[in-house]
Design a protein around this motif. Structure first.
Motif, PDB file in Angstrom:
ATOM      1  N   LEU A  31      46.269  32.768  44.664  1.00 42.48           N
ATOM      2  CA  LEU A  31      46.908  31.473  44.903  1.00 42.48           C
ATOM      3  C   LEU A  31      47.784  31.032  43.729  1.00 42.48           C
ATOM      4  O   LEU A  31      48.801  30.359  43.929  1.00 42.48           O
ATOM      5  CB  LEU A  31      45.848  30.401  45.196  1.00 42.48           C
ATOM      6  CG  LEU A  31      45.135  30.537  46.540  1.00 42.48           C
ATOM      7  CD1 LEU A  31      43.953  29.581  46.613  1.00 42.48           C
ATOM      8  CD2 LEU A  31      46.114  30.301  47.684  1.00 42.48           C
ATOM      9  N   ALA A  32      47.390  31.403  42.524  1.00 44.05           N
ATOM     10  CA  ALA A  32      48.152  31.015  41.335  1.00 44.05           C
ATOM     11  C   ALA A  32      49.405  31.869  41.148  1.00 44.05           C
ATOM     12  O   ALA A  32      50.287  31.506  40.371  1.00 44.05           O
ATOM     13  CB  ALA A  32      47.276  31.120  40.088  1.00 44.05           C
ATOM     14  N   SER A  33      49.474  32.977  41.854  1.00 45.30           N
ATOM     15  CA  SER A  33      50.646  33.849  41.706  1.00 45.30           C
ATOM     16  C   SER A  33      51.865  33.177  42.325  1.00 45.30           C
ATOM     17  O   SER A  33      51.753  32.274  43.144  1.00 45.30           O
ATOM     18  CB  SER A  33      50.396  35.203  42.374  1.00 45.30           C
ATOM     19  OG  SER A  33      50.414  35.075  43.776  1.00 45.30           O
ATOM     20  N   CYS A  43      45.079  34.776  50.859  1.00 44.76           N
ATOM     21  CA  CYS A  43      44.296  34.912  49.633  1.00 44.76           C
ATOM     22  C   CYS A  43      42.805  34.817  49.920  1.00 44.76           C
ATOM     23  O   CYS A  43      41.993  35.524  49.294  1.00 44.76           O
ATOM     24  CB  CYS A  43      44.733  33.873  48.604  1.00 44.76           C
ATOM     25  SG  CYS A  43      46.405  34.143  47.953  1.00 44.76           S
ATOM     26  N   THR A  44      42.420  33.988  50.864  1.00 45.88           N
ATOM     27  CA  THR A  44      41.017  33.903  51.269  1.00 45.88           C
ATOM     28  C   THR A  44      40.573  35.212  51.902  1.00 45.88           C
ATOM     29  O   THR A  44      39.482  35.721  51.620  1.00 45.88           O
ATOM     30  CB  THR A  44      40.812  32.725  52.241  1.00 45.88           C
ATOM     31  OG1 THR A  44      41.147  31.506  51.566  1.00 45.88           O
ATOM     32  CG2 THR A  44      39.375  32.659  52.737  1.00 45.88           C
ATOM     33  N   GLU A  67      48.337  38.277  36.606  1.00 46.67           N
ATOM     34  CA  GLU A  67      49.185  37.782  35.523  1.00 46.67           C
ATOM     35  C   GLU A  67      49.870  38.904  34.768  1.00 46.67           C
ATOM     36  O   GLU A  67      50.971  38.733  34.270  1.00 46.67           O
ATOM     37  CB  GLU A  67      48.360  36.947  34.546  1.00 46.67           C
ATOM     38  CG  GLU A  67      48.041  35.568  35.058  1.00 46.67           C
ATOM     39  CD  GLU A  67      47.392  34.731  33.979  1.00 46.67           C
ATOM     40  OE1 GLU A  67      47.823  34.791  32.810  1.00 46.67           O
ATOM     41  OE2 GLU A  67      46.430  34.018  34.310  1.00 46.67           O
ATOM     42  N   ASP A  68      49.206  40.046  34.658  1.00 48.15           N
ATOM     43  CA  ASP A  68      49.752  41.156  33.880  1.00 48.15           C
ATOM     44  C   ASP A  68      49.549  42.473  34.626  1.00 48.15           C
ATOM     45  O   ASP A  68      48.615  43.223  34.335  1.00 48.15           O
ATOM     46  CB  ASP A  68      49.072  41.201  32.506  1.00 48.15           C
ATOM     47  CG  ASP A  68      49.691  42.245  31.579  1.00 48.15           C
ATOM     48  OD1 ASP A  68      50.722  42.856  31.949  1.00 48.15           O
ATOM     49  OD2 ASP A  68      49.132  42.458  30.484  1.00 48.15           O
ATOM     50  N   PRO A  69      50.435  42.780  35.596  1.00 49.43           N
ATOM     51  CA  PRO A  69      50.291  44.004  36.381  1.00 49.43           C
ATOM     52  C   PRO A  69      50.325  45.279  35.529  1.00 49.43           C
ATOM     53  O   PRO A  69      49.828  46.316  35.954  1.00 49.43           O
ATOM     54  CB  PRO A  69      51.486  43.967  37.335  1.00 49.43           C
ATOM     55  CG  PRO A  69      51.923  42.552  37.366  1.00 49.43           C
ATOM     56  CD  PRO A  69      51.548  41.964  36.040  1.00 49.43           C
ATOM     57  N   HIS A  70      50.862  45.181  34.331  1.00 50.48           N
ATOM     58  CA  HIS A  70      50.912  46.347  33.455  1.00 50.48           C
ATOM     59  C   HIS A  70      49.502  46.834  33.103  1.00 50.48           C
ATOM     60  O   HIS A  70      49.292  48.034  32.899  1.00 50.48           O
ATOM     61  CB  HIS A  70      51.702  46.036  32.186  1.00 50.48           C
ATOM     62  CG  HIS A  70      51.847  47.211  31.279  1.00 50.48           C
ATOM     63  ND1 HIS A  70      52.595  48.320  31.601  1.00 50.48           N
ATOM     64  CD2 HIS A  70      51.300  47.466  30.066  1.00 50.48           C
ATOM     65  CE1 HIS A  70      52.512  49.212  30.628  1.00 50.48           C
ATOM     66  NE2 HIS A  70      51.736  48.714  29.678  1.00 50.48           N
ATOM     67  N   GLN A  71      48.532  45.924  33.074  1.00 47.22           N
ATOM     68  CA  GLN A  71      47.147  46.327  32.801  1.00 47.22           C
ATOM     69  C   GLN A  71      46.644  47.290  33.877  1.00 47.22           C
ATOM     70  O   GLN A  71      45.890  48.216  33.573  1.00 47.22           O
ATOM     71  CB  GLN A  71      46.234  45.102  32.749  1.00 47.22           C
ATOM     72  CG  GLN A  71      46.415  44.247  31.527  1.00 47.22           C
ATOM     73  CD  GLN A  71      45.439  43.082  31.512  1.00 47.22           C
ATOM     74  OE1 GLN A  71      44.407  43.093  32.181  1.00 47.22           O
ATOM     75  NE2 GLN A  71      45.759  42.057  30.738  1.00 47.22           N
ATOM     76  N   ALA A  72      47.070  47.069  35.112  1.00 49.57           N
ATOM     77  CA  ALA A  72      46.677  47.975  36.203  1.00 49.57           C
ATOM     78  C   ALA A  72      47.262  49.361  35.968  1.00 49.57           C
ATOM     79  O   ALA A  72      46.589  50.374  36.171  1.00 49.57           O
ATOM     80  CB  ALA A  72      47.148  47.423  37.549  1.00 49.57           C
ATOM     81  N   GLN A  73      48.499  49.402  35.540  1.00 50.56           N
ATOM     82  CA  GLN A  73      49.155  50.686  35.276  1.00 50.56           C
ATOM     83  C   GLN A  73      48.457  51.418  34.134  1.00 50.56           C
ATOM     84  O   GLN A  73      48.266  52.632  34.195  1.00 50.56           O
ATOM     85  CB  GLN A  73      50.631  50.476  34.952  1.00 50.56           C
ATOM     86  CG  GLN A  73      51.408  51.750  34.752  1.00 50.56           C
ATOM     87  CD  GLN A  73      51.475  52.602  36.013  1.00 50.56           C
ATOM     88  OE1 GLN A  73      51.415  52.105  37.123  1.00 50.56           O
ATOM     89  NE2 GLN A  73      51.605  53.902  35.844  1.00 50.56           N
TER      90      GLN A  73
END
Length: 102
Positions: A31-33, A43-44, A67-73
């Motif tokens: 929801l915050a995105s 989102c629910t 917040e930081d999709p790079h962490q997924a990578q």
């Protein structure tokens, strides 16, 4: 990658299970995105899927990826068995979320 993450996060909502105060991390992050597709209903739905497919610890980690999709990578490229297992669970979660919440 961002769309996959959104779908995966939204899928976390599919199961209505009573959790502690830190529950619904994926839903809140979704929801915050700033993504247009991040509706309350989607989102629910994603949170319910996450409750089925991911541990609370997994959800905490995945919620940070909004917040930081790079962490997924970075996790995806990691060579540890633990990170590989989380990535496998995350991919499964994403597929489930896409199928259920689209």
């Amino acid at each position: 990658m961002k769309q996959f993450l959104l779908i995966a996060f939204c899928a976390a909502s599919v199961t209505a299970v009573a959790h502690t105060v830190d529950a619904a991390q994926i839903k809140r992050a979704c929801l915050a995105s700033d993504r247009e597709a991040a509706t309350r209903a989607r989102c629910t739905c994603i949170q319910r899927v996450a409750d089925q497919a991911l541990t609370r610890g997994d959800q905490k980690t995945v919620a940070k990826w909004f917040e930081d999709p790079h962490q997924a990578q970075e996790l995806k490229m990691s060579q540890t068995a633990r990170d590989d297992a989380l990535w496998d669970r995350y991919q499964n979660f994403g597929l489930m979320a896409q199928a259920i919440c689209s």
